[in-house]
Write a protein that holds these residues in place. Sequence first.
Motif, PDB file in Angstrom:
ATOM      1  N   ALA A 130       0.783  -1.379  -0.107  1.00  0.00           N
ATOM      2  CA  ALA A 130      -0.047  -0.067  -0.026  1.00  0.00           C
ATOM      3  C   ALA A 130       0.690   1.279   0.044  1.00  0.00           C
ATOM      4  O   ALA A 130       0.429   2.298  -0.623  1.00  0.00           O
ATOM      5  CB  ALA A 130      -1.059  -0.109   1.282  1.00  0.00           C
ATOM      6  N   TYR A 131       1.904   1.195   0.819  1.00  0.00           N
ATOM      7  CA  TYR A 131       2.922   2.482   0.873  1.00  0.00           C
ATOM      8  C   TYR A 131       3.561   2.896  -0.423  1.00  0.00           C
ATOM      9  O   TYR A 131       3.738   3.941  -0.816  1.00  0.00           O
ATOM     10  CB  TYR A 131       3.742   2.250   1.962  1.00  0.00           C
ATOM     11  CG  TYR A 131       5.002   2.647   1.813  1.00  0.00           C
ATOM     12  CD1 TYR A 131       5.498   4.019   2.138  1.00  0.00           C
ATOM     13  CD2 TYR A 131       5.987   1.958   1.414  1.00  0.00           C
ATOM     14  CE1 TYR A 131       6.769   4.523   2.010  1.00  0.00           C
ATOM     15  CE2 TYR A 131       7.522   2.721   1.390  1.00  0.00           C
ATOM     16  CZ  TYR A 131       7.839   3.883   1.598  1.00  0.00           C
ATOM     17  OH  TYR A 131       9.073   4.466   1.517  1.00  0.00           O
ATOM     18  N   ALA A 134       1.103   4.089  -2.791  1.00  0.00           N
ATOM     19  CA  ALA A 134       0.339   5.730  -2.196  1.00  0.00           C
ATOM     20  C   ALA A 134       1.570   6.606  -2.240  1.00  0.00           C
ATOM     21  O   ALA A 134       1.320   7.779  -2.708  1.00  0.00           O
ATOM     22  CB  ALA A 134       0.000   5.659  -0.781  1.00  0.00           C
ATOM     23  N   GLN A 135       2.948   6.218  -2.176  1.00  0.00           N
ATOM     24  CA  GLN A 135       4.007   7.215  -2.197  1.00  0.00           C
ATOM     25  C   GLN A 135       4.190   7.579  -3.611  1.00  0.00           C
ATOM     26  O   GLN A 135       4.550   8.628  -3.835  1.00  0.00           O
ATOM     27  CB  GLN A 135       5.146   6.715  -1.467  1.00  0.00           C
ATOM     28  CG  GLN A 135       5.245   6.831  -0.121  1.00  0.00           C
ATOM     29  CD  GLN A 135       5.487   8.146   0.268  1.00  0.00           C
ATOM     30  OE1 GLN A 135       5.527   9.062  -0.287  1.00  0.00           O
ATOM     31  NE2 GLN A 135       5.516   8.113   1.718  1.00  0.00           N
ATOM     32  N   ASP A 138       1.586  10.039  -4.587  1.00  0.00           N
ATOM     33  CA  ASP A 138       1.510  11.089  -3.943  1.00  0.00           C
ATOM     34  C   ASP A 138       2.804  11.945  -4.694  1.00  0.00           C
ATOM     35  O   ASP A 138       2.500  13.155  -5.034  1.00  0.00           O
ATOM     36  CB  ASP A 138       2.097  10.933  -2.338  1.00  0.00           C
ATOM     37  CG  ASP A 138       2.439  12.120  -1.712  1.00  0.00           C
ATOM     38  OD1 ASP A 138       1.520  12.967  -1.423  1.00  0.00           O
ATOM     39  OD2 ASP A 138       3.732  12.576  -1.536  1.00  0.00           O
ATOM     40  N   SER A 165      -3.342  10.425  -1.924  1.00  0.00           N
ATOM     41  CA  SER A 165      -2.563   9.104  -1.535  1.00  0.00           C
ATOM     42  C   SER A 165      -2.974   8.411  -0.153  1.00  0.00           C
ATOM     43  O   SER A 165      -2.499   7.562  -0.381  1.00  0.00           O
ATOM     44  CB  SER A 165      -0.918   9.753  -1.617  1.00  0.00           C
ATOM     45  OG  SER A 165      -0.780  10.574  -0.717  1.00  0.00           O
ATOM     46  N   GLN A 166      -3.087   9.114   0.771  1.00  0.00           N
ATOM     47  CA  GLN A 166      -3.156   8.887   2.026  1.00  0.00           C
ATOM     48  C   GLN A 166      -4.473   7.763   2.127  1.00  0.00           C
ATOM     49  O   GLN A 166      -4.715   6.853   2.885  1.00  0.00           O
ATOM     50  CB  GLN A 166      -3.525   9.783   3.266  1.00  0.00           C
ATOM     51  CG  GLN A 166      -2.334  10.627   3.570  1.00  0.00           C
ATOM     52  CD  GLN A 166      -1.233   9.948   4.559  1.00  0.00           C
ATOM     53  OE1 GLN A 166      -1.704   8.630   4.682  1.00  0.00           O
ATOM     54  NE2 GLN A 166      -0.465  10.442   5.046  1.00  0.00           N
ATOM     55  N   VAL A 168      -5.647   6.124  -0.711  1.00  0.00           N
ATOM     56  CA  VAL A 168      -5.016   4.914  -1.507  1.00  0.00           C
ATOM     57  C   VAL A 168      -4.460   4.360  -0.425  1.00  0.00           C
ATOM     58  O   VAL A 168      -4.784   2.928  -0.269  1.00  0.00           O
ATOM     59  CB  VAL A 168      -4.236   5.414  -2.541  1.00  0.00           C
ATOM     60  CG1 VAL A 168      -3.613   4.046  -3.160  1.00  0.00           C
ATOM     61  CG2 VAL A 168      -5.115   6.132  -3.619  1.00  0.00           C
ATOM     62  N   ASP A 169      -3.463   4.541   0.442  1.00  0.00           N
ATOM     63  CA  ASP A 169      -2.742   3.826   1.327  1.00  0.00           C
ATOM     64  C   ASP A 169      -4.172   3.130   2.414  1.00  0.00           C
ATOM     65  O   ASP A 169      -3.587   2.012   2.854  1.00  0.00           O
ATOM     66  CB  ASP A 169      -2.020   4.778   2.135  1.00  0.00           C
ATOM     67  CG  ASP A 169      -1.049   3.916   3.137  1.00  0.00           C
ATOM     68  OD1 ASP A 169      -0.188   3.065   2.991  1.00  0.00           O
ATOM     69  OD2 ASP A 169      -1.169   4.240   4.293  1.00  0.00           O
ATOM     70  N   THR A 170      -4.684   4.246   2.924  1.00  0.00           N
ATOM     71  CA  THR A 170      -5.498   3.571   4.133  1.00  0.00           C
ATOM     72  C   THR A 170      -6.413   2.303   3.446  1.00  0.00           C
ATOM     73  O   THR A 170      -6.349   1.350   4.159  1.00  0.00           O
ATOM     74  CB  THR A 170      -6.345   4.620   4.574  1.00  0.00           C
ATOM     75  OG1 THR A 170      -5.495   5.574   5.109  1.00  0.00           O
ATOM     76  CG2 THR A 170      -7.275   4.147   5.918  1.00  0.00           C
ATOM     77  N   SER A 172      -5.769   0.333   0.848  1.00  0.00           N
ATOM     78  CA  SER A 172      -5.112  -0.576   0.514  1.00  0.00           C
ATOM     79  C   SER A 172      -4.804  -1.607   1.663  1.00  0.00           C
ATOM     80  O   SER A 172      -4.871  -2.870   1.739  1.00  0.00           O
ATOM     81  CB  SER A 172      -4.012  -0.234  -0.388  1.00  0.00           C
ATOM     82  OG  SER A 172      -4.530   0.520  -1.613  1.00  0.00           O
TER      83      SER A 172
END
Length: 232
Positions: A130-131, A134-135, A138, A165-166, A168-170, A172
Motif C-alpha cells: 500500500a505504501y 500511495a507514495q 503522492d 495518496s493517504q 489510497v494507502d489506508t 489498500s
Amino acid sequence: MKTLTGKKLRLAHRIYLVLGALFICSLVVSNLIFQKFFYWNPFGIFNFEISVGLLPYPITFLVTDLVSEIYGRRKANDLVLAGIFASVFSLGIIGVANVVPAIDGSPVQDLVFNKVFGATTIAVLASMTAYLFAQLVDIQIYHFWKRVTKGKKLWLRNNLSTIFSQFVDTLSVLLLLCYFKVLLWDQFGPLLLAGFLFKVLVAFIDTPLLYAGVFIFKRLFGLETGEEIKID
C-alpha cells in the motif's frame, strides 16, 4: 535545477541524509507498533479509533513532499525505495528473533514476543504494498500540480497529493489486513473512516511545517520559486 558546490553541497547532502533517516525510521516504526489501537476525540467532534502506527506515518508523506519540493522527484523516489529495503530488512531481523528460543529468565518470553510481532510479517508486506503505491501516487500528483501552478501554491499540491495518496494507502492496507485475517472485516469501515479523516487532519496541520521547511531551504540555498537542488 540549481547546482551547488563546496560547503553548500555538503550541507545539502547532510540534510538529505537526515530527512532520509527520519523517513525510514517513521516508516519502520509504524509497521512495528501497528497492533495497538486507541481512541482520540479532539474537542469532542469525532471519535477516532486508530492504530498507533498512524502516528509516525504522516511524517513520511511530509518528508517526501519536502524532498520533492527541494531535491526533486528522483530523490523522493530514492527515499521510497530505501524505505522498502529497510522494511524488508526489518522483517529478516524479526524473523530471526522469532526463531531463537527465549531462556527461562528472559523478561519477554516467546509467547508474548510472538503475540506482539507475530503479525508483523503480514502487516509489513501489506503496508509496503500500500505504501509503495500511495507514495508513488503522492509524488506524481505533487509534481503534476507543481508544473500546473508553476511552482506556486505550495499548500494546494501538498494537500491534494497527500489527501488522495493517504486514502489510497489506508484503503489498500486495510483491505490486505482484513483479507489475511489480521483484522476483522467488521473493523474495516470504522478504521477506514477514522484512519482517512485522521490523515486528512494531519495533512492540514503539517502544511505550515512544509511551508516553514521550504522557506528555510530557500533562504539557506538561495532558491527561486519552483527551483530544485541537484545532488548526486
